[in-house]
Write an enzyme that holds these catalytic residues in place. Structure first.
Site, PDB file in Angstrom:
ATOM      1  N   ARG A  50     -11.366   0.517   0.036  1.00 14.90           N
ATOM      2  CA  ARG A  50     -10.127  -0.221   0.218  1.00 14.90           C
ATOM      3  C   ARG A  50     -10.471  -1.644   0.652  1.00 14.90           C
ATOM      4  O   ARG A  50     -11.226  -1.857   1.597  1.00 14.90           O
ATOM      5  CB  ARG A  50      -9.262   0.432   1.299  1.00 14.90           C
ATOM      6  CG  ARG A  50      -7.942  -0.313   1.514  1.00 14.90           C
ATOM      7  CD  ARG A  50      -7.409  -0.108   2.896  1.00 14.90           C
ATOM      8  NE  ARG A  50      -6.144  -0.830   3.089  1.00 14.90           N
ATOM      9  CZ  ARG A  50      -5.675  -1.184   4.275  1.00 14.90           C
ATOM     10  NH1 ARG A  50      -6.342  -0.887   5.363  1.00 14.90           N
ATOM     11  NH2 ARG A  50      -4.526  -1.828   4.378  1.00 14.90           N
TER      12      ARG A  50
ATOM     13  N   GLU B 181      -3.076   7.311   0.054  1.00 11.02           N
ATOM     14  CA  GLU B 181      -3.825   6.150  -0.419  1.00 11.02           C
ATOM     15  C   GLU B 181      -5.248   6.515  -0.794  1.00 11.02           C
ATOM     16  O   GLU B 181      -5.817   5.938  -1.740  1.00 11.02           O
ATOM     17  CB  GLU B 181      -3.801   5.062   0.654  1.00 11.02           C
ATOM     18  CG  GLU B 181      -2.411   4.491   0.891  1.00 11.02           C
ATOM     19  CD  GLU B 181      -2.352   3.553   2.079  1.00 11.02           C
ATOM     20  OE1 GLU B 181      -2.395   2.336   1.857  1.00 11.02           O
ATOM     21  OE2 GLU B 181      -2.249   4.055   3.219  1.00 11.02           O
TER      22      GLU B 181
ATOM     23  N   HIS C 285       0.003  -3.162   1.081  1.00 11.98           N
ATOM     24  CA  HIS C 285       0.364  -1.737   0.928  1.00 11.98           C
ATOM     25  C   HIS C 285       0.533  -1.354  -0.543  1.00 11.98           C
ATOM     26  O   HIS C 285       1.197  -0.364  -0.862  1.00 11.98           O
ATOM     27  CB  HIS C 285       1.664  -1.400   1.687  1.00 11.98           C
ATOM     28  CG  HIS C 285       1.579  -1.542   3.157  1.00 11.98           C
ATOM     29  ND1 HIS C 285       2.615  -2.047   3.921  1.00 11.98           N
ATOM     30  CD2 HIS C 285       0.584  -1.255   4.035  1.00 11.98           C
ATOM     31  CE1 HIS C 285       2.268  -2.061   5.190  1.00 11.98           C
ATOM     32  NE2 HIS C 285       1.044  -1.590   5.288  1.00 11.98           N
TER      33      HIS C 285
ATOM     34  N   GLU D 291       7.724   9.148   6.814  1.00  8.45           N
ATOM     35  CA  GLU D 291       7.573  10.564   6.500  1.00  8.45           C
ATOM     36  C   GLU D 291       8.025  11.479   7.634  1.00  8.45           C
ATOM     37  O   GLU D 291       8.317  12.663   7.393  1.00  8.45           O
ATOM     38  CB  GLU D 291       6.112  10.872   6.164  1.00  8.45           C
ATOM     39  CG  GLU D 291       5.615  10.190   4.905  1.00  8.45           C
ATOM     40  CD  GLU D 291       4.098  10.256   4.776  1.00  8.45           C
ATOM     41  OE1 GLU D 291       3.499  11.220   5.296  1.00  8.45           O
ATOM     42  OE2 GLU D 291       3.515   9.336   4.169  1.00  8.45           O
ATOM     43  N   ASN D 292       8.075  10.959   8.862  1.00 10.20           N
ATOM     44  CA  ASN D 292       8.286  11.835  10.010  1.00 10.20           C
ATOM     45  C   ASN D 292       9.528  11.552  10.843  1.00 10.20           C
ATOM     46  O   ASN D 292       9.988  12.439  11.565  1.00 10.20           O
ATOM     47  CB  ASN D 292       7.061  11.775  10.924  1.00 10.20           C
ATOM     48  CG  ASN D 292       5.831  12.392  10.289  1.00 10.20           C
ATOM     49  OD1 ASN D 292       5.774  13.597  10.094  1.00 10.20           O
ATOM     50  ND2 ASN D 292       4.857  11.566   9.939  1.00 10.20           N
TER      51      ASN D 292
ATOM     52  N   GLY E 138       2.103  -0.888  10.381  1.00  9.81           N
ATOM     53  CA  GLY E 138       2.466  -1.961   9.469  1.00  9.81           C
ATOM     54  C   GLY E 138       3.537  -1.449   8.535  1.00  9.81           C
ATOM     55  O   GLY E 138       3.498  -0.285   8.132  1.00  9.81           O
TER      56      GLY E 138
ATOM     57  N   ASN F 172     -12.494   3.205   4.060  1.00 14.03           N
ATOM     58  CA  ASN F 172     -11.554   2.176   4.514  1.00 14.03           C
ATOM     59  C   ASN F 172     -12.066   1.632   5.840  1.00 14.03           C
ATOM     60  O   ASN F 172     -11.914   2.262   6.877  1.00 14.03           O
ATOM     61  CB  ASN F 172     -10.155   2.785   4.660  1.00 14.03           C
ATOM     62  CG  ASN F 172      -9.116   1.792   5.145  1.00 14.03           C
ATOM     63  OD1 ASN F 172      -9.420   0.633   5.428  1.00 14.03           O
ATOM     64  ND2 ASN F 172      -7.883   2.238   5.255  1.00 14.03           N
TER      65      ASN F 172
ATOM     66  N   ARG G 229       3.862  -6.366  15.051  1.00 12.81           N
ATOM     67  CA  ARG G 229       4.083  -7.608  14.304  1.00 12.81           C
ATOM     68  C   ARG G 229       5.573  -7.915  14.228  1.00 12.81           C
ATOM     69  O   ARG G 229       6.397  -7.023  14.030  1.00 12.81           O
ATOM     70  CB  ARG G 229       3.493  -7.499  12.903  1.00 12.81           C
ATOM     71  CG  ARG G 229       2.001  -7.695  12.848  1.00 12.81           C
ATOM     72  CD  ARG G 229       1.423  -7.381  11.486  1.00 12.81           C
ATOM     73  NE  ARG G 229       0.931  -6.016  11.412  1.00 12.81           N
ATOM     74  CZ  ARG G 229       0.439  -5.448  10.313  1.00 12.81           C
ATOM     75  NH1 ARG G 229       0.402  -6.119   9.190  1.00 12.81           N
ATOM     76  NH2 ARG G 229       0.000  -4.205  10.346  1.00 12.81           N
TER      77      ARG G 229
END
Length: 395
Positions: free
Chosen positions: A87, A381, A176, A330-331, A208, A10, A237
């Protein structure tokens, strides 16, 4: 058939994230990051099991870093790499799935660079360097946008003149996709429902962020659009703003299009709202300490996220559950809890203890009894890219 090894690459504008994926192992034999490429601080860091290594490469570019990474991966694969999965951020309408890389694929990635000028050129650098170092090895491009090519036209078209779409590709593409695909399939496995008979609301939350409606394993709508700027609030963003904002800032402040784009992309979102940081961990600590900017950023982030998820429900025939993934998803138990508070119309209820347990890569269900499912599903991913690479090799 011997167990196969896929190297996943990636490439960012000044970095390379990489992982060696063995199809039979749940953990990566090798993973790492090359960063600050093109500068005196260029460095590669990698991990093999619990052992961590660092190699300084002052001034190294992508090709020089890959020249170190690829032999290391080959060594860890026992001398045999079976393919490399790359990717690629933007595939435009050219690609509805992953693709074996040839000259025509390289041309299409380059053509779509105008839609992702910060990402596709860097992705191409990694591909071309890997192909020159391993010319006989199968290489596959896995596109962030491909998963969303199943969106119906009424979901991806903008209400602008036809020629902008037909001649210039102005439409909603979404991003994504690799993550949304992986976690929606994993969620179906976790709760024991068929992937092809499931409906999910998905929130991928990192620096993101995007939401997605996934029906029977296919994207039906997503929050990002022509570029990764559209949609929910992100780290730096802005997400959705009034389209007339550009004209307003140009008239009142004399800003150029480039200045406005830079502000919306690099200085907005959590960073702009808080005046403090784009990192949710830092912001939540400041929020608990009473920092007004951090409090505002946290509340706007969660409300706008809930609002986007609610809108995604329009694309679902029913709701099997809500999925949180990505570094924040996740956290951050606090983000999950506050977001769900805004979704009471769907009868979602968070179990506080279960929610608190789901951090640091822990998957689980965090809803109370009687609530629709709320799942925390760590994304992977790299493994999804490897799986798609293997599928093409099998084909």
């Amino acid at each position: 058939m011997s167990v196969r090894n896929i190297l996943v690459i990636n490439c960012g504008s000044s970095s390379i994230k990489f992982a060696l994926v063995n199809e039979k192992q749940s953990t990566f034999p090798l993973q790492g990051l090359a960063e600050c490429l093109g500068s005196p601080e260029a460095v590669i860091q990698w991990q093999i099991g619990e052992a961590k290594e660092t190699l300084s490469l002052p001034g190294a570019d992508h090709a020089a870093a890959l020249a170190k990474i690829l032999p290391l991966a080959q060594e860890m694969a026992g001398g045999r790499l079976d393919g490399i999965g790359h990717r690629v951020v933007h595939g435009g309408e050219h690609f509805t799935g992953s693709s074996l890389i040839d000259a025509s694929v390289l041309d299409a990635i380059n053509t779509n660079a105008q839609l992702a000028p910060l990402h596709n050129p860097a992705n191409l650098i990694g591909i071309e360097a890997a192909m020159s170092l391993f010319p006989g090895l199968p290489q596959v491009s896995v596109f962030d946008t491909a998963f969303h090519q199943s969106m119906p036209e009424y979901a991806y078209r903008y209400a602008v003149p036809e020629f902008l779409y037909t001649e210039h590709g102005v439409r909603r593409y979404g991003f994504h996709g690799t993550s949304h695909r992986f976690v929606s399939q994993r969620a179906a496995e976790m709760v024991g429902v068929p992937v092809d008979d499931s409906s999910w609301l998905v929130a991928h939350l990192g620096n993101g962020c995007s939401t997605c409606a996934v029906v029977n394993g296919e994207s039906r709508d997503t929050s990002m659009g022509l570029t990764p700027l559209e949609g929910v609030v992100m780290g730096t963003r802005s997400g959705d703003v009034d389209p007339a904002l550009h004209m307003y800032l140009a008239r009142t402040l004399g800003w150029s299009i480039e200045q406005i784009d830079s502000m919306l992309t690099r200085d907005s979102g959590l960073k702009g709202l808080s005046g403090l940081s784009n990192d949710m961990r830092t912001l939540h600590e400041a929020y608990e300490a009473g920092h007004s900017g951090a409090t505002l950023a946290f509340e706007v982030f969660c409300y706008r996220l809930a609002k986007s998820l609610a809108s995604m429900a329009c694309a679902l025939p029913r709701v099997n559950g809500l999925i949180f993934t990505g570094g924040i998803g996740e956290n951050s138990s606090a983000v999950r809890a506050r977001t769900v508070e805004h979704l009471k119309v769907f009868n979602f209820q968070v179990d506080a203890q279960a929610n608190a347990r789901c951090t640091r890569g822990t998957a689980g269900q965090i809803q109370t009894e009687g609530s629709p499912r709320i799942l925390v599903v760590p994304t992977n991913e790299e493994r999804q890219i490897a799986l798609e690479t293997l599928a093409l090799l099998d084909a």
